[in-house]
Write a protein that holds these residues in place. Sequence first.
Motif, PDB file in Angstrom:
ATOM      1  N   ILE A   1       0.641  -1.141   0.188  1.00 31.45           N
ATOM      2  CA  ILE A   1      -0.136   0.118  -0.091  1.00 31.45           C
ATOM      3  C   ILE A   1       0.861   1.164   0.103  1.00 31.45           C
ATOM      4  O   ILE A   1       1.801   1.368   1.013  1.00 31.45           O
ATOM      5  N   VAL A   2       0.781   2.144  -1.022  1.00 31.14           N
ATOM      6  CA  VAL A   2       1.696   3.311  -1.073  1.00 31.14           C
ATOM      7  C   VAL A   2       0.749   4.539  -1.240  1.00 31.14           C
ATOM      8  O   VAL A   2      -0.104   4.365  -2.127  1.00 31.14           O
ATOM      9  N   GLY A   3       1.089   5.543  -0.610  1.00 35.90           N
ATOM     10  CA  GLY A   3       0.229   6.772  -0.777  1.00 35.90           C
ATOM     11  C   GLY A   3       0.616   8.132   0.029  1.00 35.90           C
ATOM     12  O   GLY A   3       1.555   8.015   0.677  1.00 35.90           O
ATOM     13  N   THR A   4      -0.366   8.756   0.570  1.00 33.17           N
ATOM     14  CA  THR A   4      -0.093   9.954   1.263  1.00 33.17           C
ATOM     15  C   THR A   4       0.301   9.322   2.726  1.00 33.17           C
ATOM     16  O   THR A   4      -0.124   8.161   3.046  1.00 33.17           O
ATOM     17  N   ALA A   5       0.439  10.475   3.548  1.00 34.81           N
ATOM     18  CA  ALA A   5       0.793  10.130   4.876  1.00 34.81           C
ATOM     19  C   ALA A   5      -0.451   9.405   5.710  1.00 34.81           C
ATOM     20  O   ALA A   5      -0.369   8.462   6.218  1.00 34.81           O
ATOM     21  N   PRO A   6      -1.491  10.052   5.390  1.00 37.05           N
ATOM     22  CA  PRO A   6      -2.786   9.795   6.112  1.00 37.05           C
ATOM     23  C   PRO A   6      -3.148   8.382   5.619  1.00 37.05           C
ATOM     24  O   PRO A   6      -3.537   7.443   6.203  1.00 37.05           O
ATOM     25  N   THR A   7      -2.873   8.045   4.154  1.00 36.49           N
ATOM     26  CA  THR A   7      -2.934   6.855   3.878  1.00 36.49           C
ATOM     27  C   THR A   7      -2.217   5.662   4.487  1.00 36.49           C
ATOM     28  O   THR A   7      -2.866   4.546   5.045  1.00 36.49           O
ATOM     29  N   ALA A   8      -0.900   5.817   4.867  1.00 31.78           N
ATOM     30  CA  ALA A   8       0.211   5.037   5.401  1.00 31.78           C
ATOM     31  C   ALA A   8      -0.660   4.574   6.971  1.00 31.78           C
ATOM     32  O   ALA A   8      -0.653   3.731   7.373  1.00 31.78           O
ATOM     33  N   GLU A   9      -0.865   5.938   7.632  1.00 29.42           N
ATOM     34  CA  GLU A   9      -1.414   5.753   8.953  1.00 29.42           C
ATOM     35  C   GLU A   9      -2.693   4.941   9.069  1.00 29.42           C
ATOM     36  O   GLU A   9      -2.696   4.171  10.013  1.00 29.42           O
TER      37      GLU A   9
ATOM     38  N   ALA B   1      -3.394   2.755   6.856  1.00 32.47           N
ATOM     39  CA  ALA B   1      -3.297   1.400   6.565  1.00 32.47           C
ATOM     40  C   ALA B   1      -2.531   0.480   7.753  1.00 32.47           C
ATOM     41  O   ALA B   1      -2.897  -0.854   7.764  1.00 32.47           O
ATOM     42  N   ILE B   2      -1.665   1.116   8.360  1.00 33.30           N
ATOM     43  CA  ILE B   2      -1.103   0.453   9.471  1.00 33.30           C
ATOM     44  C   ILE B   2      -2.147  -0.002  10.507  1.00 33.30           C
ATOM     45  O   ILE B   2      -2.221  -1.266  10.832  1.00 33.30           O
ATOM     46  N   GLU B   3      -3.173   0.627  10.942  1.00 31.54           N
ATOM     47  CA  GLU B   3      -4.189   0.123  11.688  1.00 31.54           C
ATOM     48  C   GLU B   3      -5.004  -0.861  10.999  1.00 31.54           C
ATOM     49  O   GLU B   3      -5.320  -1.757  11.784  1.00 31.54           O
TER      50      GLU B   3
ATOM     51  N   VAL C   1       1.419  -7.376   3.960  1.00 31.53           N
ATOM     52  CA  VAL C   1       1.326  -6.174   3.142  1.00 31.53           C
ATOM     53  C   VAL C   1       2.256  -4.862   3.550  1.00 31.53           C
ATOM     54  O   VAL C   1       1.882  -4.666   4.852  1.00 31.53           O
ATOM     55  N   LYS C   2       3.077  -4.484   2.865  1.00 30.80           N
ATOM     56  CA  LYS C   2       3.995  -3.601   3.397  1.00 30.80           C
ATOM     57  C   LYS C   2       3.368  -1.969   2.917  1.00 30.80           C
ATOM     58  O   LYS C   2       2.813  -2.110   2.109  1.00 30.80           O
ATOM     59  N   VAL C   3       3.988  -1.162   3.692  1.00 32.94           N
ATOM     60  CA  VAL C   3       3.426   0.230   3.700  1.00 32.94           C
ATOM     61  C   VAL C   3       4.388   1.518   3.393  1.00 32.94           C
ATOM     62  O   VAL C   3       5.640   1.084   3.903  1.00 32.94           O
TER      63      VAL C   3
END
Length: 358
Positions: free
Chosen positions: A250-258, A260-262, A273-275
């Motif tokens: 999963i690759v994207g904006t900072a809020p996307t990454a945050e 995605a972790i959750e 799945v890596k971020v």
Amino acid sequence: MKLNNTLACVAAIACLFAGSALATDKSWFPVDVESWNPPFDMNSARTTVQYTPTGKPAAPLNICVSVPHMKDAYWVAVDYGVTQEAKRQSVQMTVLEAGGYTNLAKQISQIEDCVASGAQAVILGAISADGLNNLIKELSSQGIPVIDFMNGVTSKDVAAKSLVSFREMGAGAGTYIARKHPTGSGKVKVAWFPGPAGAGWVEAGNQGFLKAVDGSDVDVVDTRYGDTGKEVQLKLVEDALQANSDLTYIVGTAPTAEAAIEVLKQRGLTDKVKVISYYITPSIYEGIVKKEILAAPSDLAVIQARIAVDQAIRILEDKDYIRHAGPKLAVVDQENAASFDLYSSVAPADFKPVFTVE
């Protein structure tokens, strides 16, 4: 050695959350920046120069700063940069936030009101790449210089740009993956979240990312645009995972990454799945150190913001200035996080958004 690096990274996080003394005591200049010539064209040739701001203005100055929103740490870092530099330079400043990337009309009206109230220059983080061009032209005709920063506009009527290439930011994230998965190594599937459709930085970042992975074994199977509010990105990530059961990244904006972790933790997919984020915030940096996020390019947002203020001062005082400047990009990953100058890119943890500098 890995243990020492981990301890150093943990110490760096501790400094970040301890307060702002380090950030406010450390001078931000001189700093290496790239200068584009001819300006305002990201395809122009560029040279590296050392940037030092001018001295305090001789007469009081009033500057308006307009940003899309303050819903994530990226724009809080930008606010930190402009307001700290305004305080350092004894400049009056008003910071406006439009509430989101769907509020173009509000951003325009806020700027008009700010200028009517006496602002002598506008520093613009634009919601739309071309939606403010008429306003920029009108302000320029009135002798109100507009400094284009962070996001980018297509108008040639701006007085200056403090802006990096978000195409290269996207490319930084894409190249990081592509090097891990060259042609013939085995296909991997990526869900890509560029940000809000229509924003200049998003379109540039999208182009850079797609070009960087082209020719590798990276297969972008899902692209989802959306506002950078975390709730919006959370829903987009959930939908992408629902539609694609075999994602690798999963690759994207900072809020996307945050987000995605959750979601990945909730679904037991953290190991599968890596971020990657394509810009950095405090949460992204922390995620890299904790090995929850692989990497993130940094556009040194705080430095960009400070340079924009200095450009405005130089223009209003009729001094020489670099018309198009941007800090050199850096890619932060789990190997170099401990040595990265964090406060070039993020605000201290105890910083609260400031909207007025007297």
